[in-house]
Motif scaffolding. Structure first.
Motif, PDB file in Angstrom:
ATOM      1  N   TRP A  84      41.033  45.517  40.539  1.00  0.00           N
ATOM      2  CA  TRP A  84      41.871  45.710  39.348  1.00  0.00           C
ATOM      3  C   TRP A  84      43.279  45.163  39.581  1.00  0.00           C
ATOM      4  CZ3 TRP A  84      41.824  46.862  34.334  1.00  0.00           C
ATOM      5  CH2 TRP A  84      42.999  47.316  33.726  1.00  0.00           C
ATOM      6  N   ALA A  85      43.889  45.528  40.695  1.00  0.00           N
ATOM      7  CA  ALA A  85      45.254  45.081  40.985  1.00  0.00           C
ATOM      8  C   ALA A  85      45.316  43.569  41.118  1.00  0.00           C
ATOM      9  CB  ALA A  85      45.769  45.760  42.252  1.00  0.00           C
ATOM     10  N   LEU A  86      44.314  42.974  41.767  1.00  0.00           N
ATOM     11  CA  LEU A  86      44.293  41.523  41.926  1.00  0.00           C
ATOM     12  C   LEU A  86      44.230  40.823  40.575  1.00  0.00           C
ATOM     13  CD1 LEU A  86      43.994  38.917  43.632  1.00  0.00           C
ATOM     14  CD2 LEU A  86      41.522  39.341  43.631  1.00  0.00           C
ATOM     15  N   LEU A  87      43.298  41.247  39.725  1.00  0.00           N
ATOM     16  CA  LEU A  87      43.128  40.591  38.430  1.00  0.00           C
ATOM     17  C   LEU A  87      44.338  40.816  37.526  1.00  0.00           C
ATOM     18  CD1 LEU A  87      39.377  41.427  37.696  1.00  0.00           C
ATOM     19  CD2 LEU A  87      40.329  39.313  38.636  1.00  0.00           C
ATOM     20  N   LEU A  88      44.803  42.053  37.437  1.00  0.00           N
ATOM     21  CA  LEU A  88      45.913  42.367  36.532  1.00  0.00           C
ATOM     22  C   LEU A  88      47.191  41.658  36.951  1.00  0.00           C
ATOM     23  CD1 LEU A  88      47.118  43.994  34.191  1.00  0.00           C
ATOM     24  CD2 LEU A  88      47.565  45.848  35.827  1.00  0.00           C
ATOM     25  N   TRP A  89      47.532  41.736  38.234  1.00  0.00           N
ATOM     26  CA  TRP A  89      48.807  41.164  38.669  1.00  0.00           C
ATOM     27  C   TRP A  89      48.755  39.647  38.795  1.00  0.00           C
ATOM     28  CZ3 TRP A  89      53.508  43.184  38.577  1.00  0.00           C
ATOM     29  CH2 TRP A  89      53.593  44.558  38.341  1.00  0.00           C
ATOM     30  N   THR A  90      47.564  39.075  38.923  1.00  0.00           N
ATOM     31  CA  THR A  90      47.457  37.620  38.823  1.00  0.00           C
ATOM     32  C   THR A  90      47.829  37.173  37.418  1.00  0.00           C
ATOM     33  OG1 THR A  90      45.759  37.456  40.545  1.00  0.00           O
ATOM     34  CG2 THR A  90      45.887  35.644  38.972  1.00  0.00           C
ATOM     35  N   LEU A  91      47.356  37.913  36.422  1.00  0.00           N
ATOM     36  CA  LEU A  91      47.722  37.611  35.030  1.00  0.00           C
ATOM     37  C   LEU A  91      49.213  37.814  34.791  1.00  0.00           C
ATOM     38  CD1 LEU A  91      44.756  39.227  33.051  1.00  0.00           C
ATOM     39  CD2 LEU A  91      45.345  36.794  33.121  1.00  0.00           C
ATOM     40  N   ILE A  92      49.748  38.899  35.323  1.00  0.00           N
ATOM     41  CA  ILE A  92      51.176  39.176  35.146  1.00  0.00           C
ATOM     42  C   ILE A  92      52.017  38.079  35.792  1.00  0.00           C
ATOM     43  CG2 ILE A  92      53.053  40.734  35.804  1.00  0.00           C
ATOM     44  CD1 ILE A  92      51.065  43.055  35.450  1.00  0.00           C
ATOM     45  N   LEU A 114      44.153  30.040  37.692  1.00  0.00           N
ATOM     46  CA  LEU A 114      44.019  31.372  37.101  1.00  0.00           C
ATOM     47  C   LEU A 114      42.548  31.733  36.911  1.00  0.00           C
ATOM     48  CD1 LEU A 114      45.417  33.849  35.792  1.00  0.00           C
ATOM     49  CD2 LEU A 114      45.314  32.610  33.618  1.00  0.00           C
ATOM     50  N   LEU A 115      41.743  30.802  36.437  1.00  0.00           N
ATOM     51  CA  LEU A 115      40.323  31.054  36.221  1.00  0.00           C
ATOM     52  C   LEU A 115      39.584  31.274  37.537  1.00  0.00           C
ATOM     53  CD1 LEU A 115      39.544  28.426  33.414  1.00  0.00           C
ATOM     54  CD2 LEU A 115      39.714  30.919  33.160  1.00  0.00           C
ATOM     55  N   LEU A 116      40.031  30.594  38.594  1.00  0.00           N
ATOM     56  CA  LEU A 116      39.366  30.701  39.889  1.00  0.00           C
ATOM     57  C   LEU A 116      39.860  31.882  40.721  1.00  0.00           C
ATOM     58  CD1 LEU A 116      39.109  26.992  41.114  1.00  0.00           C
ATOM     59  CD2 LEU A 116      37.287  28.445  40.201  1.00  0.00           C
ATOM     60  N   ALA A 117      40.876  32.594  40.235  1.00  0.00           N
ATOM     61  CA  ALA A 117      41.495  33.668  41.012  1.00  0.00           C
ATOM     62  C   ALA A 117      40.491  34.712  41.519  1.00  0.00           C
ATOM     63  CB  ALA A 117      42.590  34.342  40.197  1.00  0.00           C
ATOM     64  N   PRO A 118      39.450  35.081  40.757  1.00  0.00           N
ATOM     65  CA  PRO A 118      38.505  36.086  41.275  1.00  0.00           C
ATOM     66  C   PRO A 118      37.729  35.643  42.506  1.00  0.00           C
ATOM     67  CG  PRO A 118      38.363  35.952  38.878  1.00  0.00           C
ATOM     68  CD  PRO A 118      39.193  34.778  39.333  1.00  0.00           C
ATOM     69  N   VAL A 119      37.627  34.343  42.753  1.00  0.00           N
ATOM     70  CA  VAL A 119      36.894  33.859  43.926  1.00  0.00           C
ATOM     71  C   VAL A 119      37.767  33.012  44.852  1.00  0.00           C
ATOM     72  CG1 VAL A 119      34.649  33.905  42.798  1.00  0.00           C
ATOM     73  CG2 VAL A 119      36.051  31.845  42.645  1.00  0.00           C
ATOM     74  N   ASN A 123      47.691  32.725  45.249  1.00  0.00           N
ATOM     75  CA  ASN A 123      49.057  33.226  45.328  1.00  0.00           C
ATOM     76  C   ASN A 123      49.149  34.340  46.366  1.00  0.00           C
ATOM     77  OD1 ASN A 123      48.160  35.680  44.098  1.00  0.00           O
ATOM     78  ND2 ASN A 123      48.402  34.763  42.077  1.00  0.00           N
ATOM     79  N   GLY A 124      50.292  34.999  46.422  1.00  0.00           N
ATOM     80  CA  GLY A 124      50.529  36.000  47.452  1.00  0.00           C
ATOM     81  C   GLY A 124      49.717  37.271  47.322  1.00  0.00           C
ATOM     82  N   LEU A 125      48.907  37.399  46.280  1.00  0.00           N
ATOM     83  CA  LEU A 125      48.080  38.592  46.107  1.00  0.00           C
ATOM     84  C   LEU A 125      46.776  38.518  46.889  1.00  0.00           C
ATOM     85  CD1 LEU A 125      48.545  39.069  42.252  1.00  0.00           C
ATOM     86  CD2 LEU A 125      49.699  40.324  44.083  1.00  0.00           C
ATOM     87  N   TRP A 126      46.620  37.490  47.691  1.00  0.00           N
ATOM     88  CA  TRP A 126      45.358  37.275  48.391  1.00  0.00           C
ATOM     89  C   TRP A 126      45.001  38.427  49.329  1.00  0.00           C
ATOM     90  CZ3 TRP A 126      45.055  37.239  53.659  1.00  0.00           C
ATOM     91  CH2 TRP A 126      46.257  37.072  54.350  1.00  0.00           C
ATOM     92  N   PHE A 127      45.995  39.206  49.778  1.00  0.00           N
ATOM     93  CA  PHE A 127      45.720  40.330  50.669  1.00  0.00           C
ATOM     94  C   PHE A 127      44.727  41.304  50.034  1.00  0.00           C
ATOM     95  CE2 PHE A 127      46.702  44.805  51.556  1.00  0.00           C
ATOM     96  CZ  PHE A 127      46.449  44.868  52.914  1.00  0.00           C
ATOM     97  N   LEU A 128      44.872  41.564  48.732  1.00  0.00           N
ATOM     98  CA  LEU A 128      43.973  42.478  48.031  1.00  0.00           C
ATOM     99  C   LEU A 128      42.547  41.941  48.035  1.00  0.00           C
ATOM    100  CD1 LEU A 128      46.306  43.193  44.972  1.00  0.00           C
ATOM    101  CD2 LEU A 128      46.008  44.620  47.012  1.00  0.00           C
ATOM    102  N   TYR A 129      42.431  40.651  47.804  1.00  0.00           N
ATOM    103  CA  TYR A 129      41.125  39.974  47.798  1.00  0.00           C
ATOM    104  C   TYR A 129      40.481  40.050  49.184  1.00  0.00           C
ATOM    105  CZ  TYR A 129      37.831  36.048  47.243  1.00  0.00           C
ATOM    106  OH  TYR A 129      36.716  35.256  47.202  1.00  0.00           O
ATOM    107  N   ALA A 130      41.271  39.730  50.200  1.00  0.00           N
ATOM    108  CA  ALA A 130      40.749  39.750  51.569  1.00  0.00           C
ATOM    109  C   ALA A 130      40.328  41.155  51.974  1.00  0.00           C
ATOM    110  CB  ALA A 130      41.809  39.214  52.536  1.00  0.00           C
ATOM    111  N   LEU A 131      41.124  42.149  51.622  1.00  0.00           N
ATOM    112  CA  LEU A 131      40.802  43.515  52.015  1.00  0.00           C
ATOM    113  C   LEU A 131      39.505  43.985  51.365  1.00  0.00           C
ATOM    114  CD1 LEU A 131      41.811  45.823  53.735  1.00  0.00           C
ATOM    115  CD2 LEU A 131      43.137  46.646  51.784  1.00  0.00           C
ATOM    116  N   ALA A 132      39.302  43.628  50.107  1.00  0.00           N
ATOM    117  CA  ALA A 132      38.047  43.989  49.435  1.00  0.00           C
ATOM    118  C   ALA A 132      36.850  43.348  50.148  1.00  0.00           C
ATOM    119  CB  ALA A 132      38.097  43.551  47.975  1.00  0.00           C
ATOM    120  N   LEU A 133      36.978  42.073  50.502  1.00  0.00           N
ATOM    121  CA  LEU A 133      35.887  41.398  51.222  1.00  0.00           C
ATOM    122  C   LEU A 133      35.667  41.997  52.605  1.00  0.00           C
ATOM    123  CD1 LEU A 133      36.284  37.593  50.393  1.00  0.00           C
ATOM    124  CD2 LEU A 133      34.780  39.285  49.339  1.00  0.00           C
TER     125      LEU A 133
END
Length: 369
Positions: A84-92, A114-119, A123-133
């Motif tokens: 949720w945080a990754l998707l929302l704050w990528t949009l913000i 922006l479209l590829l952000a889920p995979v 940007n600097g929000l990648w930590f959230l993505y990495a932690l989920a994986l």
């Protein structure tokens, strides 16, 4: 009281890590904007052995019990907030930088990214993505692959990515570099807690001297030779291990002082800092550029990165406190129930941003209902 002390120093370690992350971004923005001197870039490189390794190690310390949960429970209590945080704050961030020019020159307004952000976060929000994986990978490997084999493979992966491997994406490079530190926290949790809670003088001295020597060699290579050299050698993994041990002991020492209670508070509330501070760093830098011809700003230049970072962290926490109980706006920092699924059952911990459970003993942000 012993449990509280243990959690306090973990929070203190996370506090140190998020402050260094904020400093890294403040350095990037102020140096690229011509407000701060170039030597801050080399200081930034030195801290690469400490920032994200410490963050992921702290997240992994509480992962062992979390990955035992069923997949639906893992989603409700952990993964949903990260996604949720990754998707929302990528949009913000996309909207923010579409309206306001980024003074550092980074482009976050590409609709394709922006479209590829889920995979493929860019940007600097990648930590959230990495932690989920990392949570998903650790769960998939649990009871299937021996933990020593997991660590060995992750070490090889880390050395390769610190040395020369490059996917062309900040998130996937970070995943390759830092997975080993998450697994260290996950599988060596009891040893790490015992070592930091009851450190022997000889062990602490040896670790401190080893870290000091490794850190000085690394700093010397970066500051006097070629900034690319440490990345070619791959020895950053070894230096990071020394840095982590020393950093955890320092965190435990600092949180013992009443005057440093704020450090544990910062570490308990990393999510609002992590997702907001870059926007504030960018805004502060833009405002400072309006006064770049002023003599006082030139004199302040060498001190600007820590000042900008500190102001951005404080403002991020203030913003979070102002909106966390407001309708709709609170979901900037908490996952709505329609996204996460049903409310946690009795005994289930709520979702939290850094991998720890949200019960009172471990004091993380609860998931909003």
């Amino acid at each position: 009281m012993a449990e509280r002390t243990r959690v306090d120093w973990v929070d203190g370690a996370k506090g140190i890590a998020i402050l260094l992350v904020a400093l890294a971004h403040a350095v990037q923005w102020t140096v690229l904007s011509g407000l701060a001197p170039e030597f801050w870039n080399k200081i930034n490189l030195v801290f690469i052995v400490f920032r994200m390794p410490l963050f992921f190690l702290a997240s992994g310390l509480f992962a062992a019990s979390i990955i035992k949960r069923s997949w639906p429970t893992l989603w409700r209590t952990r993964l949903s907030l990260l996604v949720w945080a990754l998707l929302l704050w990528t949009l913000i961030r996309f909207g923010y930088f579409s309206l306001l020019t980024n003074p550092a020159g980074f482009d976050e307004t590409n609709p394709f990214d922006l479209l590829l952000a889920p995979v493929r976060p860019s940007n600097g929000l990648w930590f959230l993505y990495a932690l989920a994986l990392f949570f998903m990978a650790a769960k998939l490997m649990r009871n299937r692959i021996d933990w020593r084999v997991q660590l060995g493979g992750a070490v090889v992966l880390s050395v390769l990515f610190f040395a020369r491997a490059d996917t062309g994406n900040i998130a996937w490079n970070g995943i390759g570099r830092y997975f080993v530190f998450f697994l260290l926290g996950c599988h060596l949790r009891e040893w790490i807690l015992a070592f930091v809670n009851r450190p022997s003088r000889l062990g602490a001295l040896g670790l401190g001297l080893g870290f000091a020597a490794a850190f000085l060699v690394l700093a010397g290579l970066i500051l006097t030779v070629d900034s690319r050299l440490p990345f070619i050698t791959g020895t950053l993994v070894v230096v990071s291990l020394f840095a982590l041990g020393a950093g955890l002991l320092v965190a435990r020492f600092l949180v013992g002082f009443r005057a440093m209670a704020w450090l544990a508070y910062v570490g308990r509330n990393t999510l609002p800092i992590y997702v907001v501070h870059v926007l504030l760093v960018s805004l502060i830098t833009s405002l400072l550029l309006l006064y770049r011809v002023q003599a006082w700003l030139d004199r302040l230049g060498p001190a600007l990165p820590p000042l900008v970072a500190g102001l951005a962290v404080a403002a991020s926490l203030l913003l979070w406190r102002l909106v966390r109980d407001l309708p709709v706006l609170r979901y900037a920092f908490a996952v709505p129930i329609w996204f996460a699924g049903r409310a946690p059952a009795a005994g289930e911990a709520a979702a939290s941003p850094s991998g720890e459970t949200a019960d009172p003993a471990e004091r993380m942000l609860p998931r909003s209902e």
